[in-house]
Design an enzyme around this catalytic site. Structure first.
Site, mmCIF file in Angstrom:
data_model
loop_
_atom_site.group_PDB
_atom_site.id
_atom_site.type_symbol
_atom_site.label_atom_id
_atom_site.label_comp_id
_atom_site.label_asym_id
_atom_site.label_seq_id
_atom_site.Cartn_x
_atom_site.Cartn_y
_atom_site.Cartn_z
ATOM 1 N N CYS A 1 -1.037 -5.978 14.331
ATOM 2 C CA CYS A 1 0.301 -6.287 13.571
ATOM 3 C C CYS A 1 0.528 -8.105 13.748
ATOM 4 O O CYS A 1 1.307 -8.369 13.070
ATOM 5 C CB CYS A 1 1.383 -5.622 14.275
ATOM 6 S SG CYS A 1 1.518 -5.704 16.008
ATOM 7 N N LYS B 1 6.394 12.079 18.423
ATOM 8 C CA LYS B 1 5.575 12.618 17.184
ATOM 9 C C LYS B 1 4.464 11.976 17.130
ATOM 10 O O LYS B 1 4.084 10.577 17.008
ATOM 11 C CB LYS B 1 6.238 12.347 15.937
ATOM 12 C CG LYS B 1 5.564 12.015 14.679
ATOM 13 C CD LYS B 1 4.865 13.351 14.009
ATOM 14 C CE LYS B 1 4.117 13.162 12.778
ATOM 15 N NZ LYS B 1 3.046 12.180 12.658
ATOM 16 N N GLY C 1 4.768 0.962 13.362
ATOM 17 C CA GLY C 1 3.789 1.638 12.356
ATOM 18 C C GLY C 1 3.966 0.630 10.901
ATOM 19 O O GLY C 1 4.395 -0.415 11.185
ATOM 20 N N SER C 2 3.326 1.239 9.677
ATOM 21 C CA SER C 2 3.550 0.492 8.643
ATOM 22 C C SER C 2 5.090 0.227 8.219
ATOM 23 O O SER C 2 6.173 1.271 8.593
ATOM 24 C CB SER C 2 2.981 1.464 7.527
ATOM 25 O OG SER C 2 3.432 2.504 7.343
ATOM 26 N N GLU D 1 9.282 -1.105 14.088
ATOM 27 C CA GLU D 1 8.468 -2.087 14.491
ATOM 28 C C GLU D 1 7.352 -2.155 13.441
ATOM 29 O O GLU D 1 6.424 -1.221 13.322
ATOM 30 C CB GLU D 1 7.942 -2.297 15.731
ATOM 31 C CG GLU D 1 8.833 -2.413 16.984
ATOM 32 C CD GLU D 1 9.222 -3.916 17.150
ATOM 33 O OE1 GLU D 1 8.597 -4.984 16.791
ATOM 34 O OE2 GLU D 1 10.247 -4.170 17.498
ATOM 35 N N GLY E 1 6.363 3.366 6.451
ATOM 36 C CA GLY E 1 6.833 4.604 7.128
ATOM 37 C C GLY E 1 8.091 4.192 7.820
ATOM 38 O O GLY E 1 8.942 5.026 8.193
HETATM 39 P P1 NAP Z 1 2.028 4.701 9.885
HETATM 40 O O1 NAP Z 1 1.013 5.224 8.886
HETATM 41 O O2 NAP Z 1 3.125 3.889 9.281
HETATM 42 O O3 NAP Z 1 2.169 5.766 10.767
HETATM 43 C C1 NAP Z 1 3.105 5.816 11.912
HETATM 44 C C2 NAP Z 1 3.873 7.016 12.432
HETATM 45 O O4 NAP Z 1 4.806 7.378 11.399
HETATM 46 C C3 NAP Z 1 2.703 8.469 12.140
HETATM 47 O O5 NAP Z 1 3.003 9.311 13.014
HETATM 48 C C4 NAP Z 1 3.098 8.666 10.664
HETATM 49 O O6 NAP Z 1 2.627 9.889 10.324
HETATM 50 C C5 NAP Z 1 4.508 8.440 10.613
HETATM 51 N N1 NAP Z 1 5.113 8.277 9.341
HETATM 52 C C6 NAP Z 1 4.751 7.298 8.486
HETATM 53 N N2 NAP Z 1 5.460 7.192 7.365
HETATM 54 C C7 NAP Z 1 6.067 8.480 7.422
HETATM 55 C C8 NAP Z 1 7.329 9.038 6.644
HETATM 56 N N3 NAP Z 1 7.546 8.526 5.307
HETATM 57 N N4 NAP Z 1 7.909 10.066 7.102
HETATM 58 C C9 NAP Z 1 7.573 10.327 8.450
HETATM 59 N N5 NAP Z 1 6.668 10.019 9.282
HETATM 60 C C10 NAP Z 1 6.056 9.075 8.734
HETATM 61 O O7 NAP Z 1 1.435 3.273 10.604
HETATM 62 P P2 NAP Z 1 -0.157 3.145 10.955
HETATM 63 O O8 NAP Z 1 -0.736 2.833 9.607
HETATM 64 O O9 NAP Z 1 -0.842 4.009 11.815
HETATM 65 O O10 NAP Z 1 -0.191 1.533 11.573
HETATM 66 C C11 NAP Z 1 -0.580 0.380 11.015
HETATM 67 C C12 NAP Z 1 0.644 -0.308 10.798
HETATM 68 O O11 NAP Z 1 1.465 -0.328 11.929
HETATM 69 C C13 NAP Z 1 0.392 -1.720 10.523
HETATM 70 O O12 NAP Z 1 1.252 -2.043 9.227
HETATM 71 C C14 NAP Z 1 0.646 -2.636 11.455
HETATM 72 O O13 NAP Z 1 1.026 -4.124 11.164
HETATM 73 C C15 NAP Z 1 1.730 -1.744 12.188
HETATM 74 N N6 NAP Z 1 1.955 -2.078 13.645
HETATM 75 C C16 NAP Z 1 2.919 -2.604 13.795
HETATM 76 C C17 NAP Z 1 3.184 -2.911 15.419
HETATM 77 C C18 NAP Z 1 4.401 -3.785 15.879
HETATM 78 O O14 NAP Z 1 4.500 -3.787 17.034
HETATM 79 N N7 NAP Z 1 4.923 -4.299 15.134
HETATM 80 C C19 NAP Z 1 2.155 -2.533 16.310
HETATM 81 C C20 NAP Z 1 1.182 -1.990 15.778
HETATM 82 C C21 NAP Z 1 0.951 -1.805 14.390
HETATM 83 P P3 NAP Z 1 1.650 10.370 9.188
HETATM 84 O O15 NAP Z 1 0.392 9.436 9.617
HETATM 85 O O16 NAP Z 1 1.500 11.916 9.114
HETATM 86 O O17 NAP Z 1 2.392 9.815 7.980
#
Ligand code: NAP
Length: 527
Positions: free
Chosen positions: A301, A183, A240-241, A264, A244
């Site tokens: 992250c 996705k 991601g977050s 993660e 999410g």
């Molecule tokens: P995000 O908003 O959570 O998005 C990640 C993916 O998940 C996107 O494709 C998003 O689509 C989808 N998504 C999010 N919420 C969803 C839901 N409720 N239902 C279905 N799909 C959903 O992440 P981001 O803001 O791009 O990334 C930043 C975050 O990632 C920060 O918090 C960072 O710390 C974390 N991160 C963690 C790591 C690790 O290795 N732990 C690495 C990099 C980043 P949509 O945009 O359409 O919602």
């Protein structure tokens, strides 16, 4: 550059959706590229093709899968100039940073190819039969790791290569022999399509089955939900977050057949600066932490968001040095409107906390969504009285926590929820004096660092990029490094099997020349 704006469903392109969304990149006509939102039907077709591909991919040898990965890395290197120019526009990340990330991504792919070629990763275990054992004979029992099935992968916006379409999740799943339905992140749809095409070119060139990889686009959460709830999906990898990751984890848990979700998520990566080291190298540590906190506009992250030290005479100088660094730091455009909004909201939330002092602020650039670096100070006591102090503010913001005594410092450590990393700065004497702090911190994070900064995750065999909840939903696994492959395998035991039915790795003759555990000892011998 040809951009279709369609879903890559196996080897076909599909644009059946009635809704479209715009990318930040414009085509030759000066208009933004338009992307079709994937329909539930298109998601289902992609998963169906993945399911069919699985019956071929699980029979492929390590060398065949390695050739696919090698070809993919080569395609990415070829596409590099076009891809980097596009990603710069989509994310605002500078070319140099993107070049470095692509280098890391292709090297990561090659590392998995080497792992597959060497072959011992399958953890072959052989306990030969003992037919004359009394009172009962012992059967021949052999075990190895086998692929789990089609995997759904979601990537983050802040690593458009390394944690995205051809990032660690996709590659470790493909390396295991699992087809992937990806996705795409709506923050970089053009980059996603270009990289998806590279994967498909490599798949065709190396005779992979159709459905080994598909990519669906969408801004609606429906797309992700349809993918996670499809009965043929056997595991989910998410970067991601927290919101999410947790939402998709909950969706998966409600499936009639629950499946593992490796989410993660965010982390504040606390740093403890112990008194001896603070006295010895306070200025250098402050500078290193400012650089780590503001690098990439704080969008990592592993960004150090909380820095804990003990109140002492030298601490004032350490704080002054840190503030000087933050005041001189410039933020830049954040990845997406949402991330910028959530950063400014997060900074406002910190400002409102009782006892929180704003002690430093940098500058923003004139770009849209440009973040201002911020630094805050709070006493250990006030920190401990508040809930949710460990919530991530994704961006260049950090909190200095001043513990008034050692007990308070230990309490701060004890209250900490799961993290990706925890860092300690200490002299040898500090580490002797605070040995029990390190022992306590081991419960809290996947990676413990000494006298270093947490940003910059090496892709190595020993890397652990994960940690206890809420950093991830499964603390046993890493998403970076070669052991990430075990998220997408399961042990299968073969009891009483004749040679010809056993996988090659488990046959008497060790034709793959891999390390195997035979009767409890490791060797490369044939039986
Ligand atoms: P995000 O908003 O959570 O998005 C990640 C993916 O998940 C996107 O494709 C998003 O689509 C989808 N998504 C999010 N919420 C969803 C839901 N409720 N239902 C279905 N799909 C959903 O992440 P981001 O803001 O791009 O990334 C930043 C975050 O990632 C920060 O918090 C960072 O710390 C974390 N991160 C963690 C790591 C690790 O290795 N732990 C690495 C990099 C980043 P949509 O945009 O359409 O919602």
């Amino acid at each position: 550059m040809i951009i279709t704006g369609k879903q890559l469903v196996g080897y076909s392109r599909s644009g059946k959706g009635t809704q479209q969304f715009e990318s930040q990149v414009t085509g030759e006509n000066g208009k933004p590229f338009l992307f079709y939102e994937a329909t539930t039907e298109e998601v289902a077709t992609a998963v169906q093709k993945a399911q069919e591909a699985f019956d071929v991919s699980r029979g492929l040898s390590g060398k065949q899968l390695a050739a696919f990965l090698e070809a993919m890395a080569a395609e990415l290197i070829l596409a590099l100039p076009t891809v980097i120019a596009v990603t710069q526009q989509e994310t605002g990340l500078p070319a140099k940073r993107l070049e470095g990330e692509m280098d890391r991504t292709t090297k990561q792919i090659q590392m998995f190819a080497t792992l597959l070629t060497e072959g011992s990763w399958v953890n072959a275990i052989i306990d030969p039969a003992i037919p004359d054992r009394a009172p009962l004979p012992k059967a021949d029992i052999r075990q190895m790791q086998r692929p789990i099935g089609p995997v759904a992968v979601f990537g983050a916006s802040n690593f458009p290569y390394a944690f995205s379409v051809a990032g660690g999740d996709t590659i470790s799943a493909l390396a295991a022999g699992c087809p992937v339905v990806y996705k795409a992140h709506p923050g970089h749809p053009v980059t996603s399509e270009l990289i998806g095409e590279c994967i498909l070119k490599a798949a065709v060139a190396t005779n992979m089955p159709e459905g080994i990889f598909s990519l669906v686009q969408g801004t609606s959460h429906e797309t992700g939900r349809a993918l996670v709830t499809h009965p043929a999906i056997k595991a989910v990898a998410f970067t991601g977050s927290f919101n999410g990751g947790k939402a998709l984890y909950d969706v998966a848990a409600q499936r009639p057949e629950p499946v593992p979700v490796y989410a993660e998520m965010g982390s504040v990566n606390p740093v403890f600066v112990l008194p001896g080291m603070l006295q010895e190298k306070g200025t250098a540590i402050a500078q290193a932490l400012v650089a780590s906190n503001t690098a990439g506009t704080g969008q990592f992250c592993t960004n150090p968001g909380i820095i804990v030290s003990l109140k002492a005479e030298e601490t004032a100088k350490f704080l002054a040095d840190f503030c000087e660094g933050i005041n001189g730091a410039a933020g830049s455009r954040m990845l997406t409107d949402n991330i910028y909004r959530s950063y400014t909201g997060g900074v406002e939330r910190l400002r409102q906390i009782a006892g929180m002092q704003a002690i430093g602020a940098g500058t923003a650039t004139a770009e849209n969504n440009s973040a201002i670096p911020h630094s805050f100070l709070i006493s250990g006591n006030a920190f401990l009285s508040e809930e949710n102090m460990y919530e991530e503010v994704f961006g260049p913001a950090s909190i200095q926590v001043m513990a008034s005594n050692t007990n308070e410092l230990y309490e701060i450590a004890d209250k900490m929820p799961g993290q990706l990393t925890v860092t300690v700065w200490g002299t040898t004497a500090d580490l002797e004096n605070f040995k029990s702090l390190i022992f306590l911190l081991e419960k809290k994070a996947g990676r413990l660092l000494l006298n270093s900064v947490p940003t910059g995750v090496e892709v190595t065999h020993a890397m652990m990029h994960g940690g206890p909840y809420p950093a991830t939903t499964d603390s046993k696994y890493t998403s970076v490094g070669s052991t990430a492959i075990y998220r997408f395998t399961r042990p299968v035991c073969y009891q009483g099997f004749p040679e010809f039915l056993l996988p090659e790795a488990l046959r008497n003759e060790n034709s793959l020349n891999i390390w195997r555990q035979v009767n409890g000892g490791f060797n490369k011998d044939s039986l």
